[in-house]
Design an enzyme around this catalytic site. Structure first.
Site, PDB file in Angstrom:
ATOM      1  N   THR A  13      -5.429  -9.904  10.188  1.00 39.34           N
ATOM      2  CA  THR A  13      -4.423  -9.704  11.236  1.00 39.34           C
ATOM      3  C   THR A  13      -4.944 -10.062  12.612  1.00 39.34           C
ATOM      4  O   THR A  13      -4.210 -10.611  13.434  1.00 39.34           O
ATOM      5  CB  THR A  13      -3.977  -8.218  11.215  1.00 39.34           C
ATOM      6  OG1 THR A  13      -3.373  -7.965   9.953  1.00 39.34           O
ATOM      7  CG2 THR A  13      -2.986  -7.897  12.305  1.00 39.34           C
ATOM      8  N   ASP A  58      -5.728 -13.990   4.540  1.00 44.87           N
ATOM      9  CA  ASP A  58      -5.344 -12.590   4.535  1.00 44.87           C
ATOM     10  C   ASP A  58      -6.342 -11.974   3.561  1.00 44.87           C
ATOM     11  O   ASP A  58      -6.570 -12.529   2.479  1.00 44.87           O
ATOM     12  CB  ASP A  58      -3.903 -12.454   4.018  1.00 44.87           C
ATOM     13  CG  ASP A  58      -3.402 -11.034   4.096  1.00 44.87           C
ATOM     14  OD1 ASP A  58      -4.048 -10.138   3.514  1.00 44.87           O
ATOM     15  OD2 ASP A  58      -2.383 -10.796   4.741  1.00 44.87           O
ATOM     16  N   SER A  59      -6.949 -10.847   3.905  1.00 46.63           N
ATOM     17  CA  SER A  59      -8.041 -10.358   3.055  1.00 46.63           C
ATOM     18  C   SER A  59      -7.565  -9.942   1.667  1.00 46.63           C
ATOM     19  O   SER A  59      -8.371  -9.782   0.750  1.00 46.63           O
ATOM     20  CB  SER A  59      -8.820  -9.235   3.734  1.00 46.63           C
ATOM     21  OG  SER A  59      -8.108  -8.036   3.704  1.00 46.63           O
ATOM     22  N   ASP A  91      -7.443  -4.977   4.887  1.00 47.46           N
ATOM     23  CA  ASP A  91      -7.038  -4.532   3.547  1.00 47.46           C
ATOM     24  C   ASP A  91      -8.203  -4.442   2.565  1.00 47.46           C
ATOM     25  O   ASP A  91      -8.319  -3.477   1.813  1.00 47.46           O
ATOM     26  CB  ASP A  91      -5.959  -5.463   2.972  1.00 47.46           C
ATOM     27  CG  ASP A  91      -4.608  -5.249   3.643  1.00 47.46           C
ATOM     28  OD1 ASP A  91      -4.457  -4.251   4.373  1.00 47.46           O
ATOM     29  OD2 ASP A  91      -3.707  -6.081   3.434  1.00 47.46           O
ATOM     30  N   THR A 271     -14.984   9.824  -8.426  1.00 40.97           N
ATOM     31  CA  THR A 271     -13.842  10.727  -8.296  1.00 40.97           C
ATOM     32  C   THR A 271     -12.667  10.065  -7.585  1.00 40.97           C
ATOM     33  O   THR A 271     -12.851   9.231  -6.705  1.00 40.97           O
ATOM     34  CB  THR A 271     -14.224  12.030  -7.564  1.00 40.97           C
ATOM     35  OG1 THR A 271     -13.028  12.814  -7.385  1.00 40.97           O
ATOM     36  CG2 THR A 271     -14.863  11.779  -6.212  1.00 40.97           C
ATOM     37  N   GLN A 272     -11.458  10.486  -7.971  1.00 42.97           N
ATOM     38  CA  GLN A 272     -10.251  10.024  -7.280  1.00 42.97           C
ATOM     39  C   GLN A 272     -10.109  10.715  -5.931  1.00 42.97           C
ATOM     40  O   GLN A 272      -9.319  10.283  -5.095  1.00 42.97           O
ATOM     41  CB  GLN A 272      -9.009  10.344  -8.122  1.00 42.97           C
ATOM     42  CG  GLN A 272      -8.926   9.551  -9.392  1.00 42.97           C
ATOM     43  CD  GLN A 272      -7.710   9.892 -10.230  1.00 42.97           C
ATOM     44  OE1 GLN A 272      -6.802  10.606  -9.802  1.00 42.97           O
ATOM     45  NE2 GLN A 272      -7.681   9.385 -11.446  1.00 42.97           N
ATOM     46  N   CYS A 273     -10.844  11.813  -5.755  1.00 41.71           N
ATOM     47  CA  CYS A 273     -10.744  12.551  -4.484  1.00 41.71           C
ATOM     48  C   CYS A 273     -11.377  11.721  -3.372  1.00 41.71           C
ATOM     49  O   CYS A 273     -12.337  10.995  -3.588  1.00 41.71           O
ATOM     50  CB  CYS A 273     -11.471  13.890  -4.567  1.00 41.71           C
ATOM     51  SG  CYS A 273     -10.755  15.001  -5.771  1.00 41.71           S
TER      52      CYS A 273
HETATM   53  N1  ASP Z   1      -3.195  -8.012   5.399  1.00 40.89           N
HETATM   54  C1  ASP Z   1      -4.163  -8.031   6.468  1.00 40.89           C
HETATM   55  C2  ASP Z   1      -5.498  -8.429   5.878  1.00 40.89           C
HETATM   56  O1  ASP Z   1      -6.143  -7.623   5.273  1.00 40.89           O
HETATM   57  C3  ASP Z   1      -4.224  -6.697   7.122  1.00 40.89           C
HETATM   58  C4  ASP Z   1      -5.189  -6.606   8.284  1.00 40.89           C
HETATM   59  O2  ASP Z   1      -5.908  -7.494   8.616  1.00 40.89           O
HETATM   60  O3  ASP Z   1      -5.208  -5.520   8.903  1.00 40.89           O
HETATM   61  O4  ASP Z   1      -5.900  -9.563   6.025  1.00 40.89           O
END
Ligand code: ASP
Length: 337
Positions: A13, A58-59, A91, A271-273
């Site tokens: 982003t 985009d990651s 992400d 763990t999911q926690c």
């Molecule tokens: N979808 C974007 C990414 O991970 C979100 C971000 O950069 O905050 O590339």
């Protein structure tokens, strides 16, 4: 002497442009905005070498190949710069940071991953502060670790998780205090920073290994688990309940896990926690241990998964991987002695 920082722009982003289809990466766009930031010329700011990756991602589109590409880039420039800032989507930032922390063996310089929730080009963006502070951290604070910096917190990369899809404080490291906090002052908890290694930095490349992750849920069946553990899977992060518990009364399911472990699949219990550690102290947890599942202690699932990629890429025997996955290699887990 003037400090210098290598800025690798991988996408995310932070450098995106608003389009009719939503935010999207655009080549050259970030550089245009950097050129228009007078604060980058301030005396404290390092000399910058900016490298924009092609394609910008985009990651969500990143794969282990991209981790390796970033790692190679850092190793190739390691000795020429005081530090590294990697602009990256938020992400999957916790995965990339964890993977790089393992792959970059004997890292001696700071590698700071940062990004933003709103693009740099937007008026109300959080990118400006994240970028400037990351550059200052990489230039002036010799932390030999892969870190994530966002919104006032410097976190150890392999302890971090994305915890908010909309807040500027998108990351937390629930099982480890921050390495640094940034307010009026920049305060680094030097006692928590890992020592600088003596040997030369090296990159562990990643092989095409098949690794999976599975989050348990009430109603999961042995069949589902069996399918996920099929060849060529070699490692699995099993996200269990609470302190590391699974439905132990389901003997078919336990049998599937046991058979996979006997075949040499390394199954790591996380763990999911959000907070706390796997103990396997309940009968439901001990059943997993008996099946051959190893403890992920308080590792994040992101750290456990990338650690499996790393260890399996070393081509070690399964027994040794089972041992090493439970050891603290880069500060990613709290060892209980
Ligand atoms: N979808 C974007 C990414 O991970 C979100 C971000 O950069 O905050 O590339």
């Amino acid at each position: 002497m003037a400090r210098s920082v290598y800025l690798a722009h991988t996408g995310g982003t932070i450098g995106m442009k608003r389009t009719a289809k939503g935010y999207a990466p655009k080549p050259g766009y970030l550089a245009e905005h950097l050129a228009a930031m007078p604060e980058l010329q301030a005396p404290d700011m390092p000399r910058l070498a900016v490298r924009e990756y092609t394609p910008l991602l985009d990651s969500a589109d990143m794969t282990p190949h991209d981790w390796e590409r970033i790692g190679r880039d850092i190793v190739a420039h390691h000795d020429q710069y005081d530090g590294f800032v990697v602009l990256h989507g938020t992400d999957t930032m916790a995965y990339s940071a964890s993977a790089l922390s393992f792959m970059l063996e004997q890292l001696a310089k700071p590698v700071i991953l940062t990004g933003s929730q709103i693009p740099l080009a937007e008026v109300r963006s959080d990118a400006r502060e994240n970028l400037i502070t990351s550059l200052l951290l990489a230039a002036h604070y010799p932390i030999p670790e892969v870190c994530i910096y966002l919104s006032g917190q410097l976190l150890r990369g392999n302890r971090a998780r994305k915890v908010s899809a909309s807040g500027f404080d998108a990351f937390a490291s629930p099982n480890a205090p921050p390495l640094g906090t940034v307010g009026v002052e920049i305060t680094i908890a030097w006692e928590r920073v890992r020592p600088k290694p003596r040997a030369e930095v090296a990159l562990q490349p990643l092989l095409e290994v098949s690794v999976g992750a599975l989050r348990l849920f009430p109603g999961i069946t042995a069949g589902i688990v069996e399918n996920l553990l099929r060849e060529p899977v070699r490692g699995m992060v099993l996200e269990t309940y609470g302190a590391g518990n699974a439905p132990a009364r389901d003997t078919a399911l336990m049998g599937v896990l046991e058979a996979a472990c006997a075949r040499g699949v390394v199954i790591v219990n996380c763990t999911q926690c959000l907070r706390g550690s796997v103990m396997m102290s309940y009968a439901t947890g001990q059943a997993l241990q008996q099946a051959g599942v190893v403890s992920g202690h308080d590792m994040t699932p992101e750290a456990a998964l990338t650690k499996l990629f790393y260890l399996l890429s070393k081509g070690l025997p399964s027994q040794e991987i089972r041992h090493l996955v439970q050891q603290d290699l880069r500060g990613e887990l709290t060892s209980i002695v």
